[in-house]
Write a protein that holds these residues in place. Structure first.
Motif, short mmCIF file in Angstrom:
data_model
loop_
_atom_site.label_atom_id
_atom_site.label_comp_id
_atom_site.label_asym_id
_atom_site.label_seq_id
_atom_site.Cartn_x
_atom_site.Cartn_y
_atom_site.Cartn_z
N LEU A 178 0.93 -0.99 -0.04
CA LEU A 178 0.05 0.09 -0.11
C LEU A 178 0.84 1.10 -0.01
CD1 LEU A 178 -2.60 -1.30 2.85
CD2 LEU A 178 -2.90 -1.21 0.49
N GLN A 179 0.24 2.13 -0.66
CA GLN A 179 0.93 3.68 -0.33
C GLN A 179 0.39 4.34 0.71
OE1 GLN A 179 0.74 6.20 -3.91
NE2 GLN A 179 1.89 7.66 -2.81
N THR A 180 1.01 4.72 1.64
CA THR A 180 0.32 5.28 2.82
C THR A 180 0.73 6.64 3.21
OG1 THR A 180 0.62 3.19 3.94
CG2 THR A 180 0.20 4.98 5.38
N LEU A 181 -0.11 7.48 3.31
CA LEU A 181 0.12 9.04 3.59
C LEU A 181 -0.36 9.24 4.78
CD1 LEU A 181 -1.44 10.23 0.20
CD2 LEU A 181 0.98 9.89 0.77
N TYR A 182 0.41 9.79 5.93
CA TYR A 182 0.13 10.06 7.07
C TYR A 182 -0.56 11.52 7.51
CZ TYR A 182 2.42 5.71 7.91
OH TYR A 182 2.79 4.46 7.73
N VAL A 183 -1.45 11.69 8.12
CA VAL A 183 -2.18 12.96 8.57
C VAL A 183 -2.26 13.31 10.00
CG1 VAL A 183 -4.56 13.80 8.42
CG2 VAL A 183 -4.08 11.95 6.90
N HIS A 184 -2.27 14.42 10.17
CA HIS A 184 -2.10 15.08 11.47
C HIS A 184 -3.23 15.02 12.26
CE1 HIS A 184 1.71 17.36 11.25
NE2 HIS A 184 1.58 17.85 10.00
N GLY A 185 -3.18 14.92 13.59
CA GLY A 185 -4.41 15.19 14.45
C GLY A 185 -4.50 13.87 15.42
N GLY A 186 -3.80 12.95 15.46
CA GLY A 186 -4.19 11.89 16.44
C GLY A 186 -3.39 12.23 17.88
N VAL A 187 -2.76 13.15 17.95
CA VAL A 187 -1.88 13.57 19.24
C VAL A 187 -2.17 14.99 19.33
CG1 VAL A 187 0.07 13.73 20.47
CG2 VAL A 187 -0.07 11.79 18.78
N ARG A 188 -2.84 15.27 20.31
CA ARG A 188 -3.47 16.84 20.59
C ARG A 188 -2.13 17.38 21.18
NH1 ARG A 188 -4.19 21.23 20.83
NH2 ARG A 188 -5.77 22.24 21.46
N THR A 189 -1.50 17.00 21.99
CA THR A 189 -0.47 18.18 22.73
C THR A 189 0.97 17.94 22.17
OG1 THR A 189 0.01 16.22 24.45
CG2 THR A 189 -1.98 17.61 24.91
N ARG A 190 1.28 17.42 21.02
CA ARG A 190 2.67 17.17 20.43
C ARG A 190 2.25 17.74 19.06
NH1 ARG A 190 7.16 15.59 22.77
NH2 ARG A 190 6.88 14.26 24.89
N GLY A 191 3.37 18.35 18.31
CA GLY A 191 3.31 18.51 16.79
C GLY A 191 3.23 20.12 16.60
N PRO A 192 3.09 20.26 15.35
CA PRO A 192 2.84 21.94 15.00
C PRO A 192 1.65 22.55 15.43
CG PRO A 192 2.63 20.50 13.19
CD PRO A 192 3.05 19.56 14.24
N TYR A 193 0.79 21.85 15.61
CA TYR A 193 -0.57 22.36 16.00
C TYR A 193 -0.90 22.43 17.52
CZ TYR A 193 -1.36 21.68 11.03
OH TYR A 193 -0.95 21.76 9.74
N ALA A 194 0.04 21.75 18.56
CA ALA A 194 -0.34 21.56 19.81
C ALA A 194 -0.68 22.90 20.66
CB ALA A 194 0.98 21.01 20.51
N ALA A 195 -0.18 24.11 20.14
CA ALA A 195 -0.51 25.26 20.84
C ALA A 195 -1.88 25.88 20.83
CB ALA A 195 0.56 26.42 20.75
N LEU A 196 -2.71 25.63 19.65
CA LEU A 196 -3.92 25.81 19.09
C LEU A 196 -4.84 25.31 20.01
CD1 LEU A 196 -3.57 25.27 15.42
CD2 LEU A 196 -2.90 27.38 16.74
N SER A 197 -5.96 26.25 20.23
CA SER A 197 -7.54 25.73 20.79
C SER A 197 -7.95 24.53 19.83
CB SER A 197 -8.23 26.76 20.79
OG SER A 197 -8.78 27.21 19.48
N ASP A 198 -8.75 23.97 20.80
CA ASP A 198 -9.43 22.82 20.07
C ASP A 198 -10.15 23.19 18.63
OD1 ASP A 198 -8.50 21.26 22.34
OD2 ASP A 198 -10.64 20.82 23.03
#
Length: 446
Positions: A178-198
């Protein structure tokens, strides 16, 4: 740790350590090196009852991991053991080539509970095989070998499911059909969007998904755990997958909810994890396993009929849906529903979560306590940093065992999260007992 009144006939007290050491040597002689074992001195569990298990040295432990979330109701639950015994006295197995009343009966109940309209159910022997089947259905139905998966995810140990697992610690090869592409969002408190509101977090993840879809051929499906299990019990804000669903539906992309760990009421608030994200309807498919059999090997896929029936060749399952496992599943599901174990997970889990958060506030190594129901993660880092501390997690695991408590580990950042997932029949007194042991284990870090 508690002790049973005395050793069984023929066993000398204190002989358990030598027996365990011998078994460890035999294990190393015939089993793969990559077959993971907990603890510096691995543990042989010989029997269990309720929320407790005993080892070969006759020591008793409060079980807060349930065989990796599999002993869902209780060890040696009389209703399940009776159903298994009675079924074994009639017939154990015949394969799917013959009509199978227990399989039909359990499929009817699972289809109704799934929330998926015109549902069909296919039984397997594990969550890995269930996810493998869902991938077969999705790629066949959509005529695409591209899959969207979440970062930090885990979906099994087969060749195809390893290929979509977004956690490098559990993905030994990049080779995949399979060709797999990974999406943001499974981890709320890490990564580039962690500081944002829900709300901002969800919007950013949706924008990222749209951008990704604009650069690739149409995928077959998105597969996602509502709460990531091996990933350390991380989750997005409620509603993320509903927002993803809206984008995916516009493009005909399927949504597969991997409910292997979140299903059957474990999260307390919902019977299925997807229901926290169900504003745009149920998933096209859901996969399940673990808790439904209370230790018996049951997995499966639920899908809309048009998806389940898209295969144009024959297939069977030799062991999926075998009578003895279906009898166990029926008895276990009935017990869970009749005793409102989902409600118990919500009530007792809520108390346990708050108790552990209170403890964590006083332990510098705890970065976060998260989860819902009886699915709680405790992430450990080096004090004052976001750097994962797997050594601390291992130390707490050992200290908890020494205190009479079994827990698990996980996490996408070098296995630095503790996983707490007791049987759903956990009592308030047992929750308090386990929390006290875990508090002492956490405080031993400092």
């Amino acid at each position: 740790m508690g002790l049973l009144p005395g050793p069984p006939a023929g066993r000398v007290r204190g002989a358990g350590a030598a027996v365990t050491k011998d078994l460890m040597g035999r294990h190393r002689g015939v089993l793969p090196d990559w077959l993971a074992l907990y603890y510096e001195d691995p543990l042989e569990i010989t029997h269990g009852e309720g929320r407790h298990v005993w080892d070969a040295e006759r020591k008793r432990y409060l079980d807060f991991f349930g065989g990796i979330l599999t002993t869902m109701t209780a060890h040696a639950l009389p209703e399940v053991t009776k159903a298994v015994s009675e079924q074994a006295g009639r017939i154990i197995h015949s394969s799917t080539l013959y009509l199978n009343r227990p399989m039909v009966e359990l499929a009817e109940r699972v289809a109704q509970l799934s929330g998926i309209p015109d549902a069909r159910v296919f039984f397997t022997t594990s969550g890995t095989e269930a996810n493998d089947t869902a991938l077969l259905l999705a790629t066949t139905y959509r005529r695409s070998n591209q899959i969207l998966a979440m970062r930090n995810s885990y979906h099994g140990r087969s060749f195809s499911t390893v290929g979509i697992t977004g956690n490098k610690g559990w993905s030994p090869t990049s080779l995949s059909p399979l060709q797999t592409l990974y999406v943001h969002g499974g981890v709320r408190t890490r990564g580039p969007y962690a500081a944002l509101s829900d709300d901002e977090f969800i919007a950013a993840c949706v924008d990222d998904l749209k951008d990704l879809l604009g650069h690739t051929r149409p995928p077959a499906a998105l597969i996602a755990e509502p709460i990531q299990g091996v990933g350390g019990f991380t989750s997005p804000p409620d509603g993320l997958y509903a927002a993803f669903r809206e984008v995916l539906q516009e493009r005909g992309v399927l949504w597969i909810a991997d409910e292997v760990q979140t299903g059957w009421g474990r999260t307390g608030d919902h019977f299925w994890g997807w229901q926290a994200h169900g504003q745009n309807g149920p998933p096209d498919m859901l996969t399940f396993a673990k808790g439904i059999g209370n230790g018996m090997s049951i997995g499966g896929v639920v899908a809309r009929a048009e998806i389940m029936n898209c295969l144009d060749s024959n297939s069977i399952s030799t062991f999926g849906g075998t009578q003895i496992t279906m009898a166990a599943g029926l008895a276990n599901l009935s017990y869970l529903l009749e005793h409102d174990l989902q409600g118990n997970a919500r009530r007792v889990g809520g108390l346990l979560l708050e108790r552990l958060r209170g403890v964590a506030a006083q332990v510098r190594e705890v970065r976060e306590v998260r989860g819902r129901g009886l699915m709680i993660g405790i992430e450990l880092t080096k004090p004052g940093t976001d750097e994962a501390d797997p050594e601390a997690a291992s130390a707490v695991l050992e200290a908890a065992r020494a205190g009479g408590l079994l827990i698990g580990k996980g996490g996408g950042h070098n296995t630095s999260a503790l996983r707490v997932a007791p049987p759903l029949s956990l009592t308030v007194a047992e929750a308090e007992e386990g929390a006290a042991i875990l508090e002492r284990a956490l405080r031993s870090l400092t």
